[in-house]
Design a protein around this motif. Structure first.
Motif, short mmCIF file in Angstrom:
data_model
loop_
_atom_site.label_atom_id
_atom_site.label_comp_id
_atom_site.label_asym_id
_atom_site.label_seq_id
_atom_site.Cartn_x
_atom_site.Cartn_y
_atom_site.Cartn_z
N UNK A 120 0.83 -1.21 0.00
CA UNK A 120 0.00 0.00 0.00
C UNK A 120 0.86 1.25 0.00
N UNK A 121 1.96 1.25 0.76
CA UNK A 121 2.77 2.48 0.85
C UNK A 121 3.43 2.83 -0.48
N UNK A 122 3.78 1.81 -1.27
CA UNK A 122 4.37 2.08 -2.59
C UNK A 122 3.33 2.74 -3.50
N UNK A 123 2.10 2.25 -3.45
CA UNK A 123 1.02 2.85 -4.26
C UNK A 123 0.72 4.27 -3.78
N UNK A 124 0.72 4.47 -2.46
CA UNK A 124 0.46 5.82 -1.92
C UNK A 124 1.56 6.80 -2.33
N UNK A 125 2.79 6.33 -2.34
CA UNK A 125 3.90 7.19 -2.80
C UNK A 125 3.72 7.53 -4.28
N UNK A 126 3.28 6.55 -5.06
CA UNK A 126 3.00 6.80 -6.48
C UNK A 126 1.94 7.90 -6.62
N UNK A 127 0.88 7.82 -5.84
CA UNK A 127 -0.19 8.82 -5.90
C UNK A 127 0.32 10.20 -5.49
#
Length: 293
Positions: free
Chosen positions: A273-280
């Motif tokens: 989830x944190x990788x996706x949140x960083x992407x966003x």
């Protein structure tokens, strides 16, 4: 004509490594005319005036080049992050990874100061190591004090040009000192060995470690996504790019589009989830960027 590699540029001189000899060269006027500036890391053709001086006649085609630091033909970025003091920062690591991926440079993640970690911190670091390795990254855990993991680094440096990058205080100089003790770099200080003093010109220099060359620069002085477009960001996250093959729509930015392969991979736990949140977060930063004219 002999060929070599520029390992240092300073005050209009280019120091070319040819076999084991260092030739101090100047650039021919044709470079200024054609607006070509030789860079550290360039493969060049030169004409020797004598054993130690010469002129650069031709700069070979580059596979990549960085503006800050000014260096060409980089094979690898060794991203140095500490487990503690300062605490490991996945968001900052992801920012570095995006910039490295965008420049088509292979990253190597090096987590230092493992000797200072307690059991809880080691478990947390192990989780991150698992995530980044699952995304396809090489991760090495090290300690400059105990020399843990140092032997694992040497093979990755062999026959490559590497840039060492990471936030201040993570132990970049300590790591280089262990890799090559005669450097005697000051930790958190000015490096006199590499000619980097308060009153000297800032320059990039490649130092030999084994059969590899490592740039003495602290890496990217700018961590802004000034050149990356919104539709290019996915390719800078390997696991997102892989999952995006299952997106229904081409050009999907993985926000609110239906049947998005990336969001499905996040929900299933394949993408942390944190990788996706960083992407966003990075995507919003790129979209909010002031237009350049």
């Amino acid at each position: 004509m002999p060929e070599g590699k520029i390992v240092k540029a300073l005050s209009g001189f280019y120091y070319v490594l040819h076999d084991d000899d260092l030739i101090q060269c100047r650039g021919r006027g044709v470079f200024r005319k054609n607006k070509i500036t030789p860079l550290v890391g360039d493969e060049v053709v030169f004409q020797a005036e004598n054993d130690s001086e010469g002129y650069i006649l031709e700069v070979k085609q580059r596979k990549n080049e960085l503006v800050r630091p000014p260096i060409a033909n980089v094979d690898q970025a060794i991203l140095v992050f500490s487990a503690v003091e300062p605490d490991f920062s996945p968001v900052l690591l992801d920012r570095f990874l995006v910039l490295v991926e965008y420049n088509h440079i292979k990253p190597l993640i090096c987590i230092t100061k493992m000797d200072l970690t307690d059991d809880n911190k080691q478990q947390m670091i192990s989780k991150y190591v698992h995530d980044y390795k699952s995304a396809g990254y090489e991760v090495i855990l090290t300690s400059s004090e105990t020399e843990k993991g140092i032997e694992q680094l040497y093979p990755h440096i062999e026959d490559k040009i590497s840039v060492v990058a990471g936030q201040s205080g993570v132990g970049k100089s300590s790591l280089l000192n262990v890799l090559r003790p005669d450097l005697d770099l000051k930790t958190n200080d000015i490096s006199s060995h590499l000619g980097r003093g308060r009153h000297t010109t800032r320059h990039v220099e490649l130092i030999r470690i084994g059969n590899g060359l490592v740039a003495d620069t602290p890496g990217f002085s700018s961590l802004d996504f000034t050149d990356i477009e919104a539709d290019e960001l996915t390719s800078c996250f390997p696991e997102l790019e892989q999952a995006s093959e299952h997106c229904k729509f081409r050009g999907c930015l993985h926000l609110s589009e239906p049947k998005c392969g990336v969001k499905q991979a996040v929900e299933s736990g394949y993408i942390p989830t944190y990788r996706y949140e960083h992407y966003l977060d990075f995507l919003k930063e790129i979209k909010d960027r002031k237009p350049r004219y």
